[in-house]
Design a protein around this motif. Structure first.
Motif, PDB file in Angstrom:
ATOM      1  N   THR A  51       0.826  -1.202   0.000  1.00 57.92           N
ATOM      2  CA  THR A  51       0.000   0.000   0.000  1.00 57.92           C
ATOM      3  C   THR A  51       0.864   1.257   0.000  1.00 57.92           C
ATOM      4  OG1 THR A  51      -1.762  -1.208   1.118  1.00 57.92           O
ATOM      5  CG2 THR A  51      -1.860   1.196   1.215  1.00 57.92           C
ATOM      6  N   ALA A  52       1.937   1.258   0.758  1.00 60.20           N
ATOM      7  CA  ALA A  52       2.836   2.417   0.780  1.00 60.20           C
ATOM      8  C   ALA A  52       3.458   2.646  -0.600  1.00 60.20           C
ATOM      9  CB  ALA A  52       3.932   2.220   1.830  1.00 60.20           C
ATOM     10  N   ALA A  53       3.803   1.571  -1.289  1.00 58.46           N
ATOM     11  CA  ALA A  53       4.380   1.702  -2.640  1.00 58.46           C
ATOM     12  C   ALA A  53       3.335   2.256  -3.612  1.00 58.46           C
ATOM     13  CB  ALA A  53       4.910   0.354  -3.118  1.00 58.46           C
ATOM     14  N   LEU A  54       2.093   1.809  -3.497  1.00 56.13           N
ATOM     15  CA  LEU A  54       1.033   2.340  -4.355  1.00 56.13           C
ATOM     16  C   LEU A  54       0.764   3.813  -4.044  1.00 56.13           C
ATOM     17  CD1 LEU A  54      -1.440  -0.684  -4.465  1.00 56.13           C
ATOM     18  CD2 LEU A  54       0.048   0.139  -6.302  1.00 56.13           C
ATOM     19  N   TYR A  55       0.838   4.194  -2.780  1.00 56.24           N
ATOM     20  CA  TYR A  55       0.695   5.611  -2.422  1.00 56.24           C
ATOM     21  C   TYR A  55       1.832   6.444  -3.033  1.00 56.24           C
ATOM     22  CZ  TYR A  55      -2.917   4.706   1.154  1.00 56.24           C
ATOM     23  OH  TYR A  55      -4.068   4.363   1.811  1.00 56.24           O
ATOM     24  N   ARG A  56       3.060   5.907  -3.005  1.00 55.70           N
ATOM     25  CA  ARG A  56       4.189   6.626  -3.619  1.00 55.70           C
ATOM     26  C   ARG A  56       3.933   6.841  -5.100  1.00 55.70           C
ATOM     27  NH1 ARG A  56       7.354   3.015  -0.992  1.00 55.70           N
ATOM     28  NH2 ARG A  56       8.171   2.135  -2.919  1.00 55.70           N
ATOM     29  N   ALA A  57       3.482   5.793  -5.787  1.00 56.45           N
ATOM     30  CA  ALA A  57       3.183   5.914  -7.218  1.00 56.45           C
ATOM     31  C   ALA A  57       2.085   6.943  -7.440  1.00 56.45           C
ATOM     32  CB  ALA A  57       2.776   4.556  -7.795  1.00 56.45           C
ATOM     33  N   ALA A  58       1.047   6.906  -6.620  1.00 56.22           N
ATOM     34  CA  ALA A  58      -0.061   7.856  -6.760  1.00 56.22           C
ATOM     35  C   ALA A  58       0.422   9.281  -6.539  1.00 56.22           C
ATOM     36  CB  ALA A  58      -1.178   7.505  -5.779  1.00 56.22           C
ATOM     37  N   LEU A  61       2.103  10.537  -9.550  1.00 56.10           N
ATOM     38  CA  LEU A  61       1.185  10.744 -10.677  1.00 56.10           C
ATOM     39  C   LEU A  61       0.196  11.883 -10.453  1.00 56.10           C
ATOM     40  CD1 LEU A  61       0.385   7.000 -11.392  1.00 56.10           C
ATOM     41  CD2 LEU A  61       1.605   8.568 -12.928  1.00 56.10           C
ATOM     42  N   ASP A  62       0.057  12.317  -9.222  1.00 58.36           N
ATOM     43  CA  ASP A  62      -0.963  13.321  -8.867  1.00 58.36           C
ATOM     44  C   ASP A  62      -0.755  14.619  -9.640  1.00 58.36           C
ATOM     45  OD1 ASP A  62      -2.901  14.870  -7.702  1.00 58.36           O
ATOM     46  OD2 ASP A  62      -2.052  14.775  -5.687  1.00 58.36           O
ATOM     47  N   ARG A  63      -1.788  15.023 -10.368  1.00 62.25           N
ATOM     48  CA  ARG A  63      -1.765  16.270 -11.143  1.00 62.25           C
ATOM     49  C   ARG A  63      -2.722  17.295 -10.559  1.00 62.25           C
ATOM     50  NH1 ARG A  63      -2.342  13.644 -17.110  1.00 62.25           N
ATOM     51  NH2 ARG A  63      -0.320  12.580 -17.152  1.00 62.25           N
ATOM     52  N   THR A  70      -6.404  10.840  -9.982  1.00 69.13           N
ATOM     53  CA  THR A  70      -5.176  10.120  -9.659  1.00 69.13           C
ATOM     54  C   THR A  70      -5.392   8.612  -9.742  1.00 69.13           C
ATOM     55  OG1 THR A  70      -4.456  11.940  -8.247  1.00 69.13           O
ATOM     56  CG2 THR A  70      -3.367   9.820  -7.929  1.00 69.13           C
ATOM     57  N   ALA A  71      -6.538   8.147  -9.292  1.00 62.36           N
ATOM     58  CA  ALA A  71      -6.845   6.714  -9.355  1.00 62.36           C
ATOM     59  C   ALA A  71      -6.892   6.231 -10.801  1.00 62.36           C
ATOM     60  CB  ALA A  71      -8.169   6.422  -8.653  1.00 62.36           C
ATOM     61  N   LYS A  72      -7.472   7.043 -11.694  1.00 58.89           N
ATOM     62  CA  LYS A  72      -7.513   6.659 -13.112  1.00 58.89           C
ATOM     63  C   LYS A  72      -6.106   6.607 -13.701  1.00 58.89           C
ATOM     64  CE  LYS A  72     -10.586   8.860 -15.565  1.00 58.89           C
ATOM     65  NZ  LYS A  72     -11.598   9.828 -16.055  1.00 58.89           N
ATOM     66  N   LEU A  73      -5.269   7.576 -13.361  1.00 59.27           N
ATOM     67  CA  LEU A  73      -3.885   7.569 -13.842  1.00 59.27           C
ATOM     68  C   LEU A  73      -3.108   6.380 -13.284  1.00 59.27           C
ATOM     69  CD1 LEU A  73      -2.959  11.359 -13.538  1.00 59.27           C
ATOM     70  CD2 LEU A  73      -3.228  10.044 -15.648  1.00 59.27           C
TER      71      LEU A  73
END
Length: 127
Positions: A51-58, A61-63, A70-73
């Motif tokens: 989950t922490a890794a997915l948060y980092r990716a999000a 990607l956050d614009r 962000t979830a779609k990206l």
């Protein structure tokens, strides 16, 4: 982080942070924790790491579109990563971007990866 440290240890890395992690794991094991828990490889630790890794990716990607955008990206990035980039990384044919490195870390946990924008949105909103 735990899976990255294990990979580094397996590759012969004996740097201070790897040694410190192993020493802490040994202390936990000697206090009675299971080896999986001591090493941080129990299911709950791996889920937190994923989950922490997915948060980092999000976060990368956050614009500024909010959690839905962000979830779609993130969903599109996971699909691209899994279908096109992961095979290249596994063969050493490409260097991962920061987003892909976060996804590599998420997949390395061996835990199920949420792929749909709706589920990723739910995850992002729980933060």
């Amino acid at each position: 982080m735990t899976t990255a440290l294990i990979r580094r240890l397996a590759d012969g890395d004996n740097s201070p942070d790897v040694f410190q992690w192993m020493a802490q794991a040994a202390k936990k094991y000697l206090r009675g924790e299971t080896i999986d828990t001591a090493l941080g490889l129990d299911r709950s630790s791996l889920l937190r790491e994923r989950t922490a890794a997915l948060y980092r990716a999000a976060d990368l990607l956050d614009r500024g579109d909010g959690p839905h955008g962000t979830a779609k990206l993130l969903a599109a990035s996971i699909e691209r990563f899994e279908n096109r980039m992961l095979p290249l990384y596994q063969r050493g044919l490409a260097e991962p971007s920061p987003v892909d490195q976060a996804l590599i870390d998420a997949f390395a946990t061996g835990q199920r990866i949420t792929r749909t924008p709706r589920r990723l949105y739910d995850m992002l909103c729980l933060r």
